[in-house]
Design a protein around this motif. Sequence first.
Motif, PDB file in Angstrom:
ATOM      1  N   ARG A 107       0.833  -1.212   0.000  1.00 37.94           N
ATOM      2  CA  ARG A 107       0.000   0.000   0.000  1.00 37.94           C
ATOM      3  C   ARG A 107       0.862   1.253   0.000  1.00 37.94           C
ATOM      4  N   TYR A 108       1.892   1.267   0.835  1.00 32.57           N
ATOM      5  CA  TYR A 108       2.724   2.473   0.923  1.00 32.57           C
ATOM      6  C   TYR A 108       3.751   2.552  -0.195  1.00 32.57           C
ATOM      7  N   PHE A 109       4.038   1.453  -0.843  1.00 29.63           N
ATOM      8  CA  PHE A 109       4.835   1.514  -2.066  1.00 29.63           C
ATOM      9  C   PHE A 109       4.088   2.344  -3.104  1.00 29.63           C
ATOM     10  N   ARG A 110       2.791   2.086  -3.225  1.00 25.60           N
ATOM     11  CA  ARG A 110       1.962   2.816  -4.189  1.00 25.60           C
ATOM     12  C   ARG A 110       1.828   4.292  -3.797  1.00 25.60           C
ATOM     13  N   LEU A 111       1.686   4.558  -2.498  1.00 25.94           N
ATOM     14  CA  LEU A 111       1.558   5.946  -2.049  1.00 25.94           C
ATOM     15  C   LEU A 111       2.854   6.720  -2.246  1.00 25.94           C
ATOM     16  N   LEU A 112       3.980   6.090  -1.939  1.00 22.99           N
ATOM     17  CA  LEU A 112       5.266   6.763  -2.159  1.00 22.99           C
ATOM     18  C   LEU A 112       5.457   7.071  -3.638  1.00 22.99           C
ATOM     19  N   LYS A 113       5.117   6.108  -4.480  1.00 26.66           N
ATOM     20  CA  LYS A 113       5.280   6.299  -5.914  1.00 26.66           C
ATOM     21  C   LYS A 113       4.411   7.432  -6.431  1.00 26.66           C
ATOM     22  N   ALA A 114       3.205   7.565  -5.893  1.00 24.90           N
ATOM     23  CA  ALA A 114       2.259   8.566  -6.378  1.00 24.90           C
ATOM     24  C   ALA A 114       2.509   9.948  -5.783  1.00 24.90           C
ATOM     25  N   GLN A 115       2.931  10.011  -4.507  1.00 19.00           N
ATOM     26  CA  GLN A 115       2.976  11.291  -3.812  1.00 19.00           C
ATOM     27  C   GLN A 115       4.356  11.942  -3.713  1.00 19.00           C
ATOM     28  N   VAL A 116       5.413  11.152  -3.797  1.00 16.91           N
ATOM     29  CA  VAL A 116       6.750  11.732  -3.713  1.00 16.91           C
ATOM     30  C   VAL A 116       7.170  12.198  -5.106  1.00 16.91           C
ATOM     31  N   PRO A 117       7.534  13.473  -5.265  1.00 15.48           N
ATOM     32  CA  PRO A 117       7.922  13.994  -6.594  1.00 15.48           C
ATOM     33  C   PRO A 117       9.132  13.249  -7.156  1.00 15.48           C
ATOM     34  N   ASP A 118       9.115  13.037  -8.456  1.00 17.40           N
ATOM     35  CA  ASP A 118      10.233  12.345  -9.096  1.00 17.40           C
ATOM     36  C   ASP A 118      11.521  13.145  -8.996  1.00 17.40           C
ATOM     37  N   THR A 119      11.397  14.456  -8.776  1.00 13.55           N
ATOM     38  CA  THR A 119      12.581  15.315  -8.687  1.00 13.55           C
ATOM     39  C   THR A 119      13.307  15.177  -7.350  1.00 13.55           C
ATOM     40  N   TYR A 120      12.650  14.567  -6.360  1.00 15.64           N
ATOM     41  CA  TYR A 120      13.288  14.425  -5.047  1.00 15.64           C
ATOM     42  C   TYR A 120      14.365  13.349  -5.140  1.00 15.64           C
ATOM     43  N   PHE A 121      15.570  13.711  -4.778  1.00 14.53           N
ATOM     44  CA  PHE A 121      16.722  12.836  -4.988  1.00 14.53           C
ATOM     45  C   PHE A 121      16.573  11.477  -4.313  1.00 14.53           C
ATOM     46  N   LEU A 122      16.014  11.430  -3.100  1.00 16.89           N
ATOM     47  CA  LEU A 122      15.947  10.186  -2.343  1.00 16.89           C
ATOM     48  C   LEU A 122      14.749   9.307  -2.716  1.00 16.89           C
ATOM     49  N   LYS A 123      13.917   9.755  -3.664  1.00 11.96           N
ATOM     50  CA  LYS A 123      12.728   8.965  -3.991  1.00 11.96           C
ATOM     51  C   LYS A 123      13.098   7.549  -4.415  1.00 11.96           C
ATOM     52  N   LYS A 124      14.094   7.437  -5.295  1.00 13.39           N
ATOM     53  CA  LYS A 124      14.476   6.104  -5.793  1.00 13.39           C
ATOM     54  C   LYS A 124      14.975   5.212  -4.667  1.00 13.39           C
ATOM     55  N   PHE A 125      15.593   5.813  -3.647  1.00 10.64           N
ATOM     56  CA  PHE A 125      16.077   5.033  -2.504  1.00 10.64           C
ATOM     57  C   PHE A 125      14.918   4.663  -1.578  1.00 10.64           C
ATOM     58  N   PHE A 126      14.001   5.615  -1.384  1.00 14.16           N
ATOM     59  CA  PHE A 126      12.841   5.349  -0.531  1.00 14.16           C
ATOM     60  C   PHE A 126      11.933   4.275  -1.129  1.00 14.16           C
ATOM     61  N   MET A 127      11.838   4.226  -2.445  1.00 12.20           N
ATOM     62  CA  MET A 127      10.958   3.260  -3.083  1.00 12.20           C
ATOM     63  C   MET A 127      11.407   1.819  -2.833  1.00 12.20           C
ATOM     64  N   VAL A 128      12.680   1.640  -2.568  1.00  8.61           N
ATOM     65  CA  VAL A 128      13.195   0.292  -2.339  1.00  8.61           C
ATOM     66  C   VAL A 128      12.841  -0.207  -0.937  1.00  8.61           C
ATOM     67  N   ILE A 129      12.542   0.707  -0.008  1.00 15.33           N
ATOM     68  CA  ILE A 129      12.204   0.296   1.358  1.00 15.33           C
ATOM     69  C   ILE A 129      11.000  -0.653   1.364  1.00 15.33           C
ATOM     70  N   PRO A 130       9.852  -0.254   0.789  1.00 14.37           N
ATOM     71  CA  PRO A 130       8.720  -1.208   0.795  1.00 14.37           C
ATOM     72  C   PRO A 130       8.977  -2.447  -0.047  1.00 14.37           C
ATOM     73  N   ILE A 131       9.857  -2.351  -1.054  1.00 12.60           N
ATOM     74  CA  ILE A 131      10.179  -3.531  -1.856  1.00 12.60           C
ATOM     75  C   ILE A 131      10.905  -4.560  -0.996  1.00 12.60           C
ATOM     76  N   THR A 132      11.911  -4.107  -0.226  1.00 15.06           N
ATOM     77  CA  THR A 132      12.609  -5.033   0.671  1.00 15.06           C
ATOM     78  C   THR A 132      11.679  -5.515   1.777  1.00 15.06           C
ATOM     79  N   GLY A 133      10.727  -4.658   2.181  1.00 12.50           N
ATOM     80  CA  GLY A 133       9.751  -5.065   3.188  1.00 12.50           C
ATOM     81  C   GLY A 133       8.836  -6.153   2.672  1.00 12.50           C
ATOM     82  N   MET A 134       8.323  -5.969   1.448  1.00 10.71           N
ATOM     83  CA  MET A 134       7.457  -6.991   0.855  1.00 10.71           C
ATOM     84  C   MET A 134       8.217  -8.300   0.666  1.00 10.71           C
ATOM     85  N   ASN A 135       9.459  -8.197   0.224  1.00  8.12           N
ATOM     86  CA  ASN A 135      10.282  -9.389   0.041  1.00  8.12           C
ATOM     87  C   ASN A 135      10.451 -10.145   1.363  1.00  8.12           C
TER      88      ASN A 135
END
Length: 319
Positions: A111-139
């Motif tokens: 759920r929060y993977f989808r929210l991070l993807k939708a709400q965090v601007p692509d221009t924010y440098f740490l977005k790509k790093f933050f997106m991996v957090i729920p991925i490792t969590g789901m794994n």
Amino acid sequence: MKLAFSVILLLTIVAVCYASSGDVQPEYLSCVEKCTSQTDISQLPLYLRLLRWTVKQDCGYHCMQNITQYAIDNNRYIHQYHGKWPFQRFFGIQEPASVIFSILNGVMHLRYFRLLKAQVPDTYFLKKFFMVIPITGMNAWIWSTVFHIRDTQLTEKLDYFSAGLYILYGFCVVVLRVFYVRGIWAYIWTMLCASLYLGHVSYLANMSRFDYGYNMTACIIIGTLQTSLWLVWSIIQYTRLGNEERRPFAWMVGVSVVLVTFAMCLEIFDFPPIEQILDAHSLWHAATIPLAPLFYKFLLHDTELETRVTKSAKDKRSS
């Protein structure tokens, strides 16, 4: 949020090493031997064969259940078998409650993977790093689900390795965020963490016998560092003077790591499963479900403030 995974590894090791008194019971051993000699693999239901239950393992389950039921009826001591409490399986699933709660934890991260993807601007440098957090969590929760469905040497290792990845990546991210690591240094740090993880897994995978002690120590050290950094940082940010610099939402990340640490105490006060279904471990999995949103809500608030401040600074420079 990752420290609790480390402590669970320790408690699991203790259970495996010291809590298998049922394995050596003469009545259990004789029951398994008799049952095995009278049973053929073709007699096992299809769902058990699909989950790779052997005749000996199935006999062990039924013998364990008979002995445990007798102990319950006569108010006697309940033994553990092969490092686990006696659970009522469901269509071959060894620990149904832990399976359900593991799935729900995974759904929360999705759920929060989808929210991070939708709400965090692509221009924010740490977005790509933050997106991996729920991925490792789901794994981590996927392999926790698999492990609780069927405990084998392979599923145990995959559960440990995925939990270790979740812990180490959490430490990687907190260093990036707390110390404002940016640019090429952020990628260098991430690659260093990835190399450490690959070395860790390679060392354990190539051993003839899994080194539980080393794995436990490594996870506890990294988990403690990660939790401590978030906690100290949240206190500093929440109590800072000056409206522009203060982050009133910083309490979320501090409280989340503290509550998860308290939730893990359920493992310390271990007890035989209620109705042979709910034990301390499954309740710990249940407790983490409502705590994950607190951490992710902090990330959403923090990225909103960071992007707003960055945009304001750019506007000032351009004017």
